[in-house]
Design a protein around this motif. Structure first.
Motif, PDB file in Angstrom:
ATOM      1  N   SER A 224      -5.181  -6.453 -11.116  1.00  0.00           N
ATOM      2  CA  SER A 224      -5.258  -5.967  -9.733  1.00  0.00           C
ATOM      3  C   SER A 224      -3.928  -5.372  -9.278  1.00  0.00           C
ATOM      4  CB  SER A 224      -5.669  -7.100  -8.790  1.00  0.00           C
ATOM      5  OG  SER A 224      -6.977  -7.551  -9.084  1.00  0.00           O
ATOM      6  N   CYS A 225      -2.826  -6.001  -9.682  1.00  0.00           N
ATOM      7  CA  CYS A 225      -1.506  -5.486  -9.303  1.00  0.00           C
ATOM      8  C   CYS A 225      -1.288  -4.079  -9.857  1.00  0.00           C
ATOM      9  CB  CYS A 225      -0.414  -6.423  -9.815  1.00  0.00           C
ATOM     10  SG  CYS A 225      -0.275  -7.974  -8.889  1.00  0.00           S
ATOM     11  N   ALA A 226      -1.640  -3.878 -11.126  1.00  0.00           N
ATOM     12  CA  ALA A 226      -1.474  -2.554 -11.727  1.00  0.00           C
ATOM     13  C   ALA A 226      -2.365  -1.526 -11.027  1.00  0.00           C
ATOM     14  CB  ALA A 226      -1.796  -2.626 -13.219  1.00  0.00           C
ATOM     15  N   HIS A 227      -3.566  -1.955 -10.654  1.00  0.00           N
ATOM     16  CA  HIS A 227      -4.509  -1.028 -10.016  1.00  0.00           C
ATOM     17  C   HIS A 227      -4.031  -0.583  -8.639  1.00  0.00           C
ATOM     18  CE1 HIS A 227      -8.415   0.858  -9.391  1.00  0.00           C
ATOM     19  NE2 HIS A 227      -8.480   0.270  -8.192  1.00  0.00           N
ATOM     20  N   PHE A 228      -3.398  -1.498  -7.898  1.00  0.00           N
ATOM     21  CA  PHE A 228      -2.988  -1.184  -6.533  1.00  0.00           C
ATOM     22  C   PHE A 228      -1.488  -0.910  -6.392  1.00  0.00           C
ATOM     23  CE2 PHE A 228      -6.944  -3.692  -5.752  1.00  0.00           C
ATOM     24  CZ  PHE A 228      -7.670  -2.668  -5.180  1.00  0.00           C
ATOM     25  N   GLY A 229      -0.805  -0.656  -7.479  1.00  0.00           N
ATOM     26  CA  GLY A 229       0.572  -0.163  -7.407  1.00  0.00           C
ATOM     27  C   GLY A 229       1.657  -1.194  -7.260  1.00  0.00           C
ATOM     28  N   VAL A 230       1.364  -2.456  -7.513  1.00  0.00           N
ATOM     29  CA  VAL A 230       2.410  -3.493  -7.467  1.00  0.00           C
ATOM     30  C   VAL A 230       3.233  -3.400  -8.754  1.00  0.00           C
ATOM     31  CG1 VAL A 230       2.862  -5.975  -7.421  1.00  0.00           C
ATOM     32  CG2 VAL A 230       1.036  -4.994  -6.006  1.00  0.00           C
ATOM     33  N   LYS A 231       4.553  -3.467  -8.619  1.00  0.00           N
ATOM     34  CA  LYS A 231       5.435  -3.305  -9.791  1.00  0.00           C
ATOM     35  C   LYS A 231       6.099  -4.602 -10.241  1.00  0.00           C
ATOM     36  CE  LYS A 231       6.570   1.518  -8.731  1.00  0.00           C
ATOM     37  NZ  LYS A 231       5.746   1.611  -7.503  1.00  0.00           N
ATOM     38  N   GLY A 232       6.110  -5.634  -9.381  1.00  0.00           N
ATOM     39  CA  GLY A 232       6.785  -6.869  -9.749  1.00  0.00           C
ATOM     40  C   GLY A 232       6.014  -8.095  -9.316  1.00  0.00           C
ATOM     41  N   THR A 294      -1.826  -5.208  10.642  1.00  0.00           N
ATOM     42  CA  THR A 294      -1.172  -4.086   9.971  1.00  0.00           C
ATOM     43  C   THR A 294      -0.147  -4.648   8.989  1.00  0.00           C
ATOM     44  OG1 THR A 294      -1.439  -2.660  11.906  1.00  0.00           O
ATOM     45  CG2 THR A 294       0.218  -2.014  10.273  1.00  0.00           C
ATOM     46  N   LEU A 295      -0.393  -4.433   7.733  1.00  0.00           N
ATOM     47  CA  LEU A 295       0.499  -4.974   6.707  1.00  0.00           C
ATOM     48  C   LEU A 295       1.741  -4.101   6.585  1.00  0.00           C
ATOM     49  CD1 LEU A 295      -2.149  -5.879   3.975  1.00  0.00           C
ATOM     50  CD2 LEU A 295      -0.988  -7.445   5.549  1.00  0.00           C
ATOM     51  N   PRO A 296       2.918  -4.702   6.409  1.00  0.00           N
ATOM     52  CA  PRO A 296       4.165  -3.924   6.312  1.00  0.00           C
ATOM     53  C   PRO A 296       4.210  -3.099   5.031  1.00  0.00           C
ATOM     54  CG  PRO A 296       4.580  -6.248   5.897  1.00  0.00           C
ATOM     55  CD  PRO A 296       3.164  -6.162   6.319  1.00  0.00           C
ATOM     56  N   GLU A 297       4.990  -2.005   5.085  1.00  0.00           N
ATOM     57  CA  GLU A 297       5.105  -1.136   3.910  1.00  0.00           C
ATOM     58  C   GLU A 297       5.821  -1.831   2.759  1.00  0.00           C
ATOM     59  OE1 GLU A 297       7.023   2.409   5.251  1.00  0.00           O
ATOM     60  OE2 GLU A 297       5.140   3.335   5.879  1.00  0.00           O
ATOM     61  N   LYS A 298       6.840  -2.634   3.094  1.00  0.00           N
ATOM     62  CA  LYS A 298       7.549  -3.385   2.048  1.00  0.00           C
ATOM     63  C   LYS A 298       7.294  -4.865   2.305  1.00  0.00           C
ATOM     64  CE  LYS A 298      11.542  -1.971   0.529  1.00  0.00           C
ATOM     65  NZ  LYS A 298      12.962  -1.566   0.406  1.00  0.00           N
ATOM     66  N   MET A 299       6.573  -5.476   1.416  1.00  0.00           N
ATOM     67  CA  MET A 299       6.238  -6.890   1.637  1.00  0.00           C
ATOM     68  C   MET A 299       6.200  -7.655   0.322  1.00  0.00           C
ATOM     69  SD  MET A 299       2.134  -7.166   2.363  1.00  0.00           S
ATOM     70  CE  MET A 299       0.916  -6.986   1.054  1.00  0.00           C
ATOM     71  N   GLU A 345      -6.321  -4.005   0.665  1.00  0.00           N
ATOM     72  CA  GLU A 345      -6.074  -3.661   2.070  1.00  0.00           C
ATOM     73  C   GLU A 345      -4.691  -3.050   2.248  1.00  0.00           C
ATOM     74  OE1 GLU A 345      -6.709  -3.170   6.127  1.00  0.00           O
ATOM     75  OE2 GLU A 345      -8.096  -3.494   4.447  1.00  0.00           O
ATOM     76  N   TRP A 346      -3.696  -3.607   1.564  1.00  0.00           N
ATOM     77  CA  TRP A 346      -2.345  -3.012   1.643  1.00  0.00           C
ATOM     78  C   TRP A 346      -2.377  -1.576   1.111  1.00  0.00           C
ATOM     79  CZ3 TRP A 346       0.989  -1.179  -2.192  1.00  0.00           C
ATOM     80  CH2 TRP A 346       2.277  -0.865  -1.765  1.00  0.00           C
ATOM     81  N   TRP A 347      -3.067  -1.355   0.007  1.00  0.00           N
ATOM     82  CA  TRP A 347      -3.169  -0.009  -0.575  1.00  0.00           C
ATOM     83  C   TRP A 347      -3.901   0.951   0.378  1.00  0.00           C
ATOM     84  CZ3 TRP A 347      -1.302   2.816  -4.452  1.00  0.00           C
ATOM     85  CH2 TRP A 347      -2.014   3.956  -4.870  1.00  0.00           C
ATOM     86  N   ARG A 348      -4.951   0.470   1.030  1.00  0.00           N
ATOM     87  CA  ARG A 348      -5.725   1.308   1.950  1.00  0.00           C
ATOM     88  C   ARG A 348      -4.867   1.761   3.134  1.00  0.00           C
ATOM     89  NH1 ARG A 348      -8.192   1.186   6.607  1.00  0.00           N
ATOM     90  NH2 ARG A 348      -7.485  -0.939   7.029  1.00  0.00           N
ATOM     91  N   GLN A 349      -4.031   0.825   3.629  1.00  0.00           N
ATOM     92  CA  GLN A 349      -3.237   1.148   4.803  1.00  0.00           C
ATOM     93  C   GLN A 349      -2.055   2.068   4.491  1.00  0.00           C
ATOM     94  OE1 GLN A 349      -2.045  -2.283   7.078  1.00  0.00           O
ATOM     95  NE2 GLN A 349      -4.101  -3.220   7.027  1.00  0.00           N
ATOM     96  N   HIS A 350      -1.621   2.093   3.255  1.00  0.00           N
ATOM     97  CA  HIS A 350      -0.387   2.825   2.936  1.00  0.00           C
ATOM     98  C   HIS A 350      -0.606   3.844   1.824  1.00  0.00           C
ATOM     99  CE1 HIS A 350       1.801   0.109   5.542  1.00  0.00           C
ATOM    100  NE2 HIS A 350       1.244  -0.924   4.900  1.00  0.00           N
ATOM    101  N   LEU A 351      -1.774   4.469   1.826  1.00  0.00           N
ATOM    102  CA  LEU A 351      -2.068   5.521   0.842  1.00  0.00           C
ATOM    103  C   LEU A 351      -1.083   6.684   1.003  1.00  0.00           C
ATOM    104  CD1 LEU A 351      -5.965   5.701   0.774  1.00  0.00           C
ATOM    105  CD2 LEU A 351      -4.462   5.033  -1.080  1.00  0.00           C
TER     106      LEU A 351
END
Length: 351
Positions: A224-232, A294-299, A345-351
């Motif tokens: 899921s992390c790889a799919h939604f752009g999480v790097k760490g 609203t989820l923050p951009e850096k979290m 949800e984080w990915w949806r809000q910050h596309l």
């Protein structure tokens, strides 16, 4: 001297033996001149033993099977070990039985792991082929690993084409997917190293896992992390993300994630907060509904202990608490399922 012998027809045969031949010493055989063949006048090869020097045998009563004396310049040496002599490994010479240093073996096993599954091995070969130590394949998957096989042959990496039973032994599981790699593990980053790499990043989500150890849950979270752009992903044991089951479940997603090793999660959360990240925790029904936040951009998204949620210390360290709505008929969602919903949800809000 003469002797006589009568044959069947009563005729006498006389045999003469010269006395001087008995007493005279035997003459040494002449050596053949250089350039000539060592044959007699009739063109026959010399008889066995003729023309060869005789070596005196030591008259010690021993048999031919006595211990052979080692040649002074020969690299081949025979060592006869007594029963009370301890067995010592000699890695400097050539030996039929070589002992492996137990400490070296333990260190190798700590540094290496086995990865299996077709998608996981394909992704690993594309991202870090130099980490491959050895590989096993069943015949049916070799056409899809043609490039990997060529690379391994060119770089002297051992690989074996085996049957299904042999591959199950090599991988340690029947769910190997037709391929298994023995690889060198990656070393995890620490929080400071990750933050130095992400200074200029405006949008970033880091996953933090507290006491999540099930390899299948870890693999599903990595996917899921790889799919939604999480790097760490922050974990207390970075080697857990390198297990064969976790990497297979991630289906190649593990190659896009950096493990961040932590020895004290609250302290590392503070480091991320000072770097501009917001710490978000999932607190069941007590937090704000995910759909209205609203989820923050850096979290940093913190998911807690399997079955118990976050510890009290981690819950206090959170800046924002969210919950995933539902019917309430079950106590909660699996940690990997919750991770997928929150990240989506984080990915949806910050596309």
């Amino acid at each position: 001297m003469s002797d006589s012998l009568k044959g069947k027809n009563n005729k006498v045969r006389v045999m003469y033996v010269r006395k001087d031949e008995e007493e005279a010493p035997r003459r040494p055989a002449r050596s053949a001149p250089q350039g000539r063949d060592s044959t007699n006048k009739r063109g026959e090869a010399p008889r066995r033993g003729e023309g060869r020097p005789r070596h005196d045998r030591p008259d010690d009563g021993g048999s031919r099977r006595d211990k052979p004396a080692a040649m002074p310049d020969s690299p081949w040496k025979t060592h006869y070990q007594t029963e009370d002599e301890p067995l010592v490994a000699d890695h400097g010479g050539i030996s039929g039985k070589s002992l492996i240093d137990p400490e070296q073996l333990r260190r190798q096993r700590a540094e290496e792991t086995r990865v299996y599954g077709e998608n996981a091995c394909q992704a690993l070969y594309k991202s870090r082929p130099e980490s491959i130590v050895r590989a096993w394949f069943v015949q049916s998957v070799t056409p899809r690993f043609r490039d990997a096989l060529r690379w391994m042959a060119a770089n002297r990496k051992a690989y074996h084409v085996v049957d299904d039973e042999e591959l199950a032994k090599a991988s340690g599981t029947e769910h190997h997917g037709g391929v298994c790699f023995l690889i060198k593990k990656r070393t995890g980053l620490d929080a400071e190293s990750y933050l130095q790499q992400s200074v200029a990043v405006e949008k970033d989500c880091v996953m933090a896992l507290e006491d999540v150890s099930n390899p299948h849950n870890l693999g599903a979270i990595l996917r899921s992390c790889a799919h939604f752009g999480v790097k760490g992903v922050i974990v207390d044991d970075s080697a857990a993300l390198e297990s064969g089951a976790a990497i297979r479940t991630a289906e190649g997603g593990a190659e896009h994630i950096s493990a961040i090793q932590t020895d004290n999660l609250p302290d590392d959360l503070d480091r991320f907060r000072l770097a501009g990240y917001t710490v978000v925790i999932n607190s069941g029904r007590q937090g704000s509904p995910l759909t209205s936040v609203t989820l923050p951009e850096k979290m940093v998204l913190v998911l807690g202990q399997e079955g118990n949620g976050q510890s009290d210390v981690t819950a206090i360290a959170g800046d924002l608490s969210v919950s995933i709505g539902g019917t309430g008929r079950v106590g909660g969602l699996n940690v990997s399922v919750a991770a997928g919903i929150l990240l989506a949800e984080w990915w949806r809000q910050h596309l």
